[in-house]
Design a protein around this motif. Structure first.
Motif, PDB file in Angstrom:
ATOM      1  N   TYR A 116      -1.464  -5.890   2.447  1.00 22.54           N
ATOM      2  CA  TYR A 116      -2.266  -5.602   1.107  1.00 22.54           C
ATOM      3  C   TYR A 116      -2.474  -6.684  -0.104  1.00 22.54           C
ATOM      4  O   TYR A 116      -3.920  -7.214  -0.689  1.00 22.54           O
ATOM      5  CB  TYR A 116      -1.041  -4.982  -0.048  1.00 22.54           C
ATOM      6  N   ASP A 138       4.177  -1.106   3.830  1.00 22.91           N
ATOM      7  CA  ASP A 138       3.095  -1.807   3.898  1.00 22.91           C
ATOM      8  C   ASP A 138       1.578  -0.276   3.054  1.00 22.91           C
ATOM      9  O   ASP A 138       1.208  -0.987   2.288  1.00 22.91           O
ATOM     10  CB  ASP A 138       2.129  -1.825   5.083  1.00 22.91           C
ATOM     11  N   GLU A 141       2.586  -0.430  -0.563  1.00 21.50           N
ATOM     12  CA  GLU A 141       1.975  -2.078  -1.561  1.00 21.50           C
ATOM     13  C   GLU A 141       0.689  -2.216  -1.156  1.00 21.50           C
ATOM     14  O   GLU A 141       0.121  -2.458  -2.657  1.00 21.50           O
ATOM     15  CB  GLU A 141       2.556  -3.240  -0.013  1.00 21.50           C
ATOM     16  N   LYS A 144      -1.341  -0.741  -4.384  1.00 14.62           N
ATOM     17  CA  LYS A 144      -1.268  -1.674  -5.599  1.00 14.62           C
ATOM     18  C   LYS A 144      -2.429  -1.983  -5.289  1.00 14.62           C
ATOM     19  O   LYS A 144      -1.961  -2.459  -7.187  1.00 14.62           O
ATOM     20  CB  LYS A 144       0.131  -1.836  -5.155  1.00 14.62           C
TER      21      LYS A 144
END
Length: 364
Positions: A116, A138, A141, A144
Motif C-alpha cells: 500500500y 494487504d 490496506e 485506503k
C-alpha cells in the motif's frame, strides 16, 4: 566442474567493491562499453583522488571510446534508475555529477516495503519480479490508498463490470511484483481490451505488464516513448528494405537488431543509412550485413552526416587517381632505357649511324 580461486597479494594496491546485484542483474543487460563506463565512474566515486579532475571526456580518453558512448552509457544507467545525474556547477550539460544509487537499499525498498506504500514518486526499477502474494489484509490496506482506489475505478470502466476481490488482489500483486506505476496497469487493461481479450483480460494484461517490464517500461511516459521509438524504427526498417528491393518480406529479428545498432550505436540518421543502401549498387547481392559493413566503415571514419560522405569520397578518389601516376614514374622498362640512350644523338647522327651499320653488314 569449473571453479574459481582468488589469489592473494603482498602489496595492497586498493580495491573497489562492486555490489553483486550489479554483476548478477544489471551487467547482463547491456554491452561491455556501458559496463566499463559504470565501473570506472564507480571507482572514482568510491576512492577518488581529490587532486584528480574527472570529466566525461577524461573517461572517454581513459577507455579509448567516443565521448558519445560515455554520455549514452550514463543515459542508459539513468533509465535503469541506478544512477542519478545532477547538473554541474559550471553549467556544462556534458559534465554532470553522477550519483550511484545504493543497489542493496534499492532491492530492499522494492521487495520489502508494504504494497500500500507504493506511489509513483517511490516507484523504481526492481531487479527481478518478486514472489509477493497479496493477503486479504494487504488488500484492505491498499484500498485506503487513493491511487489504488482510482485504479480500480478506471479498470471497472475499461472492462465494464465490477472487479472481484481475487482480481483486485491480482492487480495489487502486479503492482508489487513489477513495481510499475498504477496508470501503466490501466494502460495494460486498455490495450488488452482493444486486442479483444475481454474474456481473459486479467491474464492477458498480466502478460502485457510482464513484457513491458522486460523492456524496461515502468511508467506511461516510458511506454509512450517506447511506442514512439518503435514506430520510428519500423519506418526505418521499411525504408531500408524498400531501398534494397526486399519489399516482398519483412526483416528478421537478427536484421532488426543490426539496423537498430545503426541508430543506437552509430547514431546515424535515416539519410545516411539510405545513402549506404544506394552504395549497395556496387554489389549484385546486397544484404543487411553488406550495408552494416559500409556504415561501420563510415562510423570508424568519423562520418556523421551525408555531406561527410561526399567529402570522404573525394578524398578517396584523389588518393586512388594519384597512385597510377606515382607507380608509372617508378617503372623502368627496356623501352624507357633504350630511349634514354638514344636521347644523346640528333636525328642526323642517328641516320648516319644506321647507314654505317648497314654498310658494315654488306661488307661482311
Amino acid at each position: 566442474m569449473m571453479s574459481f580461486i582468488k589469489g592473494n597479494t603482498s602489496i595492497d594496491l586498493g580495491d573497489t567493491p562492486i555490489e553483486n546485484i550489479f554483476i548478477d542483474v544489471y551487467m547482463p543487460m547491456t554491452n561491455g562499453t556501458f559496463v566499463q563506463v559504470y565501473l570506472l565512474g564507480y571507482k572514482y566515486a568510491f576512492d577518488r583522488d581529490p587532486n584528480m579532475e574527472v570529466s566525461n571526456l577524461s573517461i572517454a580518453k581513459h577507455l579509448n571510446i567516443p565521448l558519445s558512448d560515455v554520455l549514452s552509457a550514463w543515459d542508459f544507467w539513468e533509465s535503469k534508475k541506478i544512477i542519478v545525474k545532477h547538473p554541474s556547477d559550471d553549467g556544462d550539460e556534458n559534465n554532470y555529477k553522477v550519483e550511484f544509487v545504493n543497489l542493496k537499499q534499492l532491492y530492499i525498498d522494492n521487495n520489502y516495503k508494504p504494497t500500500y506504500a507504493i506511489s509513483s514518486e517511490e516507484s523504481t526499477a526492481s531487479q527481478k519480479p518478486s514472489t509477493y502474494t497479496c493477503s486479504p489484509e494487504d488488500l484492505l490496506e491498499a484500498n485506503k490508498v487513493p491511487e489504488i482506489r482510482a485504479l480500480f475505478v478506471e479498470i471497472r470502466k475499461i472492462i465494464a463490470r465490477e472487479l472481484q476481490p481475487n482480481e483486485m488482489s491480482k492487480i495489487i500483486e502486479l503492482i508489487k511484483r513489477y513495481n510499475v506505476d498504477t496508470p501503466l496497469i490501466a494502460e495494460a487493461f486498455r490495450y488488452s481490451k482493444e486486442q479483444g481479450k475481454a474474456r481473459h483480460i486479467l491474464s492477458f494484461a498480466s502478460g502485457v505488464i510482464r513484457n513491458w517490464y522486460d523492456q524496461g517500461i515502468f511508467t506511461v511516459e516510458e511506454l509512450n516513448d517506447h511506442l514512439g521509438k518503435q514506430s520510428q524504427r519500423y519506418e526505418i526498417y521499411n525504408k531500408v528494405f524498400k531501398s534494397l528491393g526486399f519489399a516482398s518480406r519483412g526483416p528478421s529479428e537478427a536484421e532488426k537488431k543490426i539496423m537498430d545498432s545503426w541508430v543506437d550505436q552509430f547514431h546515424f540518421t535515416i539519410d545516411v543509412i539510405l545513402a549506404a543502401c544506394q552504395n549497395s549498387s556496387k554489389t549484385s547481392n546486397p544484404s543487411i550485413n553488406y550495408i552494416h559493413a559500409i556504415l561501420k566503415s563510415w562510423y570508424e571514419s568519423g562520418i556523421k552526416e551525408v555531406g561527410d560522405i561526399e567529402r570522404l569520397d573525394k578524398i578517396e578518389r584523389k588518393s586512388t587517381s594519384s597512385k597510377p601516376v606515382q607507380a608509372a614514374n617508378k617503372i623502368k622498362t627496356k623501352f624507357h632505357l633504350a630511349k634514354s640512350r638514344g636521347d644523346k644523338y640528333t636525328a642526323d647522327e642517328l641516320e648516319a649511324l644506321i647507314l654505317n651499320n648497314q654498310k658494315n653488314k654488306l661488307n661482311r
